[in-house]
Design an enzyme around this catalytic site. Sequence first.
Site, PDB file in Angstrom:
ATOM      1  CG  ASP A  60      -2.155  -0.787   1.071  1.00 23.27           C
ATOM      2  OD1 ASP A  60      -2.821  -1.040   2.076  1.00 23.27           O
ATOM      3  OD2 ASP A  60      -2.471  -1.165  -0.067  1.00 23.27           O
ATOM      4  CE  LYS A  72      -7.347  -0.628  -1.843  1.00 23.12           C
ATOM      5  NZ  LYS A  72      -8.225  -1.307  -0.874  1.00 23.12           N
TER       6      LYS A  72
END
Length: 427
Positions: free
Chosen positions: A208, A230
Amino acid sequence: MSQPQQTPAHSHPAYPVGLRLSGRRVVVVGGGQVAQRRLPALIAAGADVVLVSPSATPSVEAMVTAGELRWERRRYRDGDLDGAWYVVVASSDPEANERISADAETRRVWCVRSDDADAATALTPATGRSAGVTVAVLTTEVRDRDPRRTAAVRDALVEGLSDGTITAGRHRNRTPGVALVGGGPGDPDLITVKGRRLLAEADVVVADRLGPRDLLAELPPHVEVIDAAKIPYGRFMAQEAINNALIEHAKAGRAVVRLKGGDPFVFGRGMEEAEALAEAGIPCTVVPGISSSISVPGAAGIPVTHRGVAHEFTVVSGHVAPDDERSLVDWAALAALRGTLVILMGVDKIGAIARALMAHGRDGATPVALVQEGTTAAQRRVDATLATVGEVVAAEEVRPPAVIVVGDVVAVADRIAGTGPTAPDHR
């Protein structure tokens, strides 16, 4: 008299040296996985980094958005190395890499090649950090450049520095399956020992943007890094695609680490991934991480509880506005509490959140602190009140990731100074 025979430069072992790149121009060509791994260390070194690439991974784009480097969104062209001290060639075009390498040679700029170490004038060592020491390992045998070996030596030295013993070690055996690893709030030193060990054993890392990105630079070249960043309102990898990637690599017999920011089960969708793995019959190990909900306020000198001030704290997601029908949060109940409220993922909704809390009785004079990029070198703290926080966030251009603390404990932090990696007082 005969002239001594010249031998290729790459036939000799590399000369180890540490470069002080602070304020000096460094050019990185290519915005893919190699750049994603190398950029954080260059940024941490204070280099004036210029990225030259038509495209970039979401994580690299996030570094650009944060102002950590400049991006020339195009292919390499003559003159890009003017004034450069160091260049990282990491494009997918072999012909372009050769041309850039030749330009660097002509200009006497040290050049790292991701595609051909023998053609480079500089080599990237396997690096690790512990107890204020950077360990860098290069192989001395030119014909035996085994990244697993240098990584294993690096790991042994870092582990020895951590536990007080310096012992030789071998590369650990890797176990197929998936480990959901909480990487902590951002500082690479705040990952757990088990999480760091599993990361060192991984064949594949699904990372991430909010994970400790500096740790990616420590991975040997054979490890595949899948960017699952994200970015708010930007490109993202759908959760189903992430689940499928974990399952496919694990079924292929690889050791997979899902590296997440904070703790996997605190707004991290870790249980969704664990459920998908269980349905596919994939062994899954959960490694808890230090949650940013507690650690980031602490790094800024803010205790989430304090004797005589707050006897409870509540952690809530702020990614959905209070008036949104999808919201599962009882804002009226939260407003009635006397303790600390910690809001994650709420920077762009904080104005609406503050109005909802005040509408349900929370005093507008209640102190609020926003800690951006907590525990990292870029940490800063911005203070406000419930009544002013919406305006302050806009005026101070506070950007995610940031942890928001609401409550009287914010004022307690004024009693101490200099807590955390940077002075947190930006008011």
